[in-house]
Design a protein around this motif. Structure first.
Motif, PDB file in Angstrom:
ATOM      1  N   UNK A 121      -3.516   0.130 -10.590  1.00  0.00           N
ATOM      2  CA  UNK A 121      -3.059  -0.641 -11.751  1.00  0.00           C
ATOM      3  C   UNK A 121      -1.809  -1.446 -11.426  1.00  0.00           C
ATOM      4  N   UNK A 122      -1.009  -0.948 -10.475  1.00  0.00           N
ATOM      5  CA  UNK A 122       0.221  -1.647 -10.084  1.00  0.00           C
ATOM      6  C   UNK A 122      -0.035  -2.667  -8.976  1.00  0.00           C
ATOM      7  N   UNK A 123      -1.296  -2.849  -8.611  1.00  0.00           N
ATOM      8  CA  UNK A 123      -1.616  -3.811  -7.560  1.00  0.00           C
ATOM      9  C   UNK A 123      -1.396  -3.295  -6.158  1.00  0.00           C
ATOM     10  N   UNK A 124      -1.301  -1.976  -6.009  1.00  0.00           N
ATOM     11  CA  UNK A 124      -1.089  -1.357  -4.712  1.00  0.00           C
ATOM     12  C   UNK A 124      -2.386  -0.746  -4.198  1.00  0.00           C
ATOM     13  N   UNK A 183       0.840  -1.197   0.000  1.00  0.00           N
ATOM     14  CA  UNK A 183       0.000   0.000   0.000  1.00  0.00           C
ATOM     15  C   UNK A 183       0.873   1.243   0.000  1.00  0.00           C
ATOM     16  N   UNK A 184       0.271   2.350  -0.417  1.00  0.00           N
ATOM     17  CA  UNK A 184       0.956   3.640  -0.470  1.00  0.00           C
ATOM     18  C   UNK A 184       0.114   4.672   0.269  1.00  0.00           C
ATOM     19  N   UNK A 185       0.740   5.370   1.218  1.00  0.00           N
ATOM     20  CA  UNK A 185       0.073   6.483   1.892  1.00  0.00           C
ATOM     21  C   UNK A 185       0.640   7.771   1.313  1.00  0.00           C
ATOM     22  N   UNK A 186      -0.209   8.642   0.729  1.00  0.00           N
ATOM     23  CA  UNK A 186       0.314   9.839   0.064  1.00  0.00           C
ATOM     24  C   UNK A 186       0.528  11.037   0.968  1.00  0.00           C
TER      25      UNK A 186
END
Length: 655
Positions: free
Chosen positions: A103-106, A83-86
């Motif tokens: 799209x990158x599965x994140x 996961x990504x936290x912005x």
């Protein structure tokens, strides 16, 4: 039935500074591995050191690092993040980034991309929430309006009006226009700032509500149809449309208005299919709180989220993570209660004595407050290099108390303890603002800071500052372990002002604070100097300062007191380039050059624009004359006080 969920093992934080440090703190508490990213300018930054691992994503410019979707996704893949936290700022409200993550599965720890896109377009957002029954500010309609259409809309609405970028937020590119004749220049400037900040120069125009209050509602929504509001935050203390101080709850709202605004915020969130933590912002006439209007929705975590955390007892970053992982909110609206009061102040790299221009430099000494009821969210550490490349906010100081008066008192005391020598900040200004009678009484509006700023900025440098600086220099002349004449092997070197055949003349030092005239200071009080402190006693009053290098600090204020050589100054004339030289008011980048060598200019004519920390500063001609030197071009990086151009008065060109 008990809910099952799978929390992420690794999360990449696609941000920097204090918000990255803040997110990493919650990840650590949840046992989640944190991945920091950094540009070359941040290789030794605090968020890099506090993360479990860190990955370089490019050179210093944000466009080549923190704003590069490709490099962020590469970092996520290398780190094994799920996961990504912005955070906030940069790509936090970029729908393309959210889609790219998916799209990158994140998992993008934020709302769906379509919600970001809808609410990120202020024009479509207003239309959408209006259909959901949320009141909106009267203004222009339609996207892609030309300058002429914006001007016509403004005249139809009636002056004054507010120009706003359709994309982005945070006050960037916003312009209050009171004179219809100024619309062309203000529209051009607003487009330029919007394009620089968001890559989109689309504007809208809205009616300006005089002496408004800015109140926002924190919402939290899961992926199972539950949408709650967590009360309001008062954000009316602003300067140039940038929030300065925020608090929760607002003293303006009664229970009925609070509930009505909360319900309106929930409708706005449902209208765009929201998920996660977000904020619905309202503008409220101070004399009629029941007449509130939707301004925009911030589809991300807010800078001021800590005040909501303190009065609700909820960790909003934790709930962002849990919702993103698929968890259902285990509490309902009736379970949300507001207890006590919290106030936050934004510590920024800016110099109030120079019109709040952005500042920079290396943090030579740092002391952040640690006391009951006080929390500091900071990205600083000693040695941090503060540049003009990124946002000027360095840290947030937040105070909590059982009531508003206690929270304000604790915050003022905490700001007085805040030390960031080497970089000018607004800590002292904030402390005085929080003591202003209107602030203490809760009589706020979005124009209060601008109206009162002059009274909250010190007039000149206190005498004891020069006295302390002189004491430091006198102490440096003494041998270590000596005081007065003790320890000296050469009596003629004792700095006691002795003169052959005459009375002693006190030792004097020429000192200068940048931007001010030099001062000749003769130490006349008693002083105690240590490695990080200096105390001087004048007229029976003892004054104690933090010190580091040429810097002195006290009660949130700081002064850089440099040595001044009057002989060298007289030989070099009135500064580099003479009285007609135009110098950079701050470290930054030249974005606009409107003249060339040989051009005739009028006094006050706009010649160049310097941008730093997302702020533009117009450099104007000091007098009528001819451009004889032009040392910069668009895109040039300049240092503070660097000569940009020279304007020779009429009759002197070519002399």
């Amino acid at each position: 039935m008990q809910q099952t969920m799978t929390m992420f093992e690794t999360v990449l934080v696609a941000n920097r500074g204090e918000i990255a440090v803040r997110i990493i703190r919650t990840l650590r508490a949840l046992g989640v591995r944190s991945v920091a990213v950094y540009s070359d300018a941040d290789a030794d930054a605090r968020h890099v050191r506090e993360a479990d691992t860190a990955i370089r994503i490019g050179p210093a410019p944000a466009a080549e690092s923190y704003l590069s979707v490709e490099r962020l996704l590469e970092a996520a893949a290398r780190s094994g993040a799920q996961a990504v936290h912005p955070g906030y700022g940069f790509l936090a409200e970029n729908a393309d980034f959210a889609r790219a993550c998916a799209d990158a599965g994140l998992v993008f720890i934020g709302p769906p991309a379509q919600a970001i896109a809808l609410m990120g377009d202020k024009i479509r957002a207003k239309e959408t929430v209006r259909e959901a029954g949320v009141p909106v500010v009267p203004g222009s309609s339609g996207s892609g309006l030309t300058d002429e259409e914006l001007t016509a809309a403004a005249r139809e609405i009636g002056m004054p009006v507010l120009l706003k970028p359709s994309a982005g937020g945070g006050g960037k590119g916003m312009r209050l226009v009171r004179d219809a004749g100024a619309l062309p220049d203000d529209i051009a400037a607003a487009r330029r700032e919007a394009r620089a900040s968001f890559g989109d120069d689309t504007l809208l125009v809205e009616r300006w509500i005089d002496r408004p209050r800015h109140i926002e509602i924190q919402i939290l929504a899961d992926g199972h149809g539950n949408v709650l509001h967590l009360g309001e935050r008062e954000c009316s203390l602003q300067r140039r449309h940038q929030k300065v101080v925020e608090e929760a709850p607002s003293v303006l709202l009664d229970d009925a208005t609070r509930a009505a605004m909360g319900e309106a915020a929930v409708r706005a969130a449902r209208s765009c299919g929201y998920r996660g933590a977000g904020t619905v912002e309202f503008i409220v006439p101070g004399k009629d709180p029941s007449s509130y209007y939707f301004m925009e929705m911030n589809t991300r975590l807010q800078v001021e989220h800590p005040v909501t955390e303190l009065v609700t007892g909820l960790d909003l970053v934790e709930w962002q993570l849990r919702v993103a992982a698929g968890e259902r909110l285990p509490f309902g609206q009736e379970d949300v209660t507001l207890t006590g009061h919290a106030v936050e102040a934004r510590l920024c790299a800016e110099d109030p004595t120079r019109g709040f221009l952005p500042s920079g430099g290396r943090v030579l000494a740092l002391a952040e407050p640690e006391r009951e009821g006080v929390r500091t969210d900071s990205g600083l550490s000693e040695g941090t290099e503060v540049s003009s490349l990124y946002d000027p906010m360095l840290a947030k100081v937040i105070a909590y108390g059982p009531d508003r008066a206690t929270a304000l008192r604790r915050l003022r005391a905490a700001l007085a303890e805040t030390v960031t020598l080497g970089v000018q900040t607004n800590a002292g200004f904030l402390r005085r603002l929080l003591a202003h009678p209107a602030v203490v009484a809760g009589e706020l509006d979005t124009g209060l800071v601008e109206r009162e700023a002059g009274s909250l900025v010190p007039d000149g440098v206190p005498e004891e500052v020069y006295e302390a600086a002189a004491a430091v220099r006198l102490d440096a002349l003494r041998p270590k372990g000596g005081s007065g004449g003790a320890g000296w092997t050469d009596p003629f070197s004792v700095p006691d002002g002795w003169r052959l055949g005459g009375a002693h003349r006190p030792v004097a030092f020429w000192l200068r604070v940048p931007g001010l005239d030099p001062v000749r200071c003769t130490p006349r009080g008693t002083a105690t100097v240590t490695d990080d402190r200096v105390s001087v006693t004048l007229d029976g009053v003892r004054h104690t300062f933090h010190r580091a290098g040429d810097w002195l600090g006290r009660d949130g204020d700081a002064w850089q007191v440099c040595d001044h050589d009057p002989v060298a100054a007289s030989l070099s004339g009135a500064g580099a380039g003479g009285a007609g030289s135009l110098t950079a008011p701050m470290p930054g980048t030249v974005t606009v050059v409107k003249v060339a060598v040989g051009d005739e200019v009028a006094a006050g004519q706009s010649l160049l624009v310097v941008e730093a920390m997302k702020m533009e500063h117009v450099v104007s001609a000091p007098h009528a004359g001819t451009v004889t030197e032009l040392d910069v071009a668009p895109g040039a990086t300049v240092a503070m006080d660097q000569v940009l151009a020279v304007i020779a008065p009429h009759g002197e060109a070519g002399a």
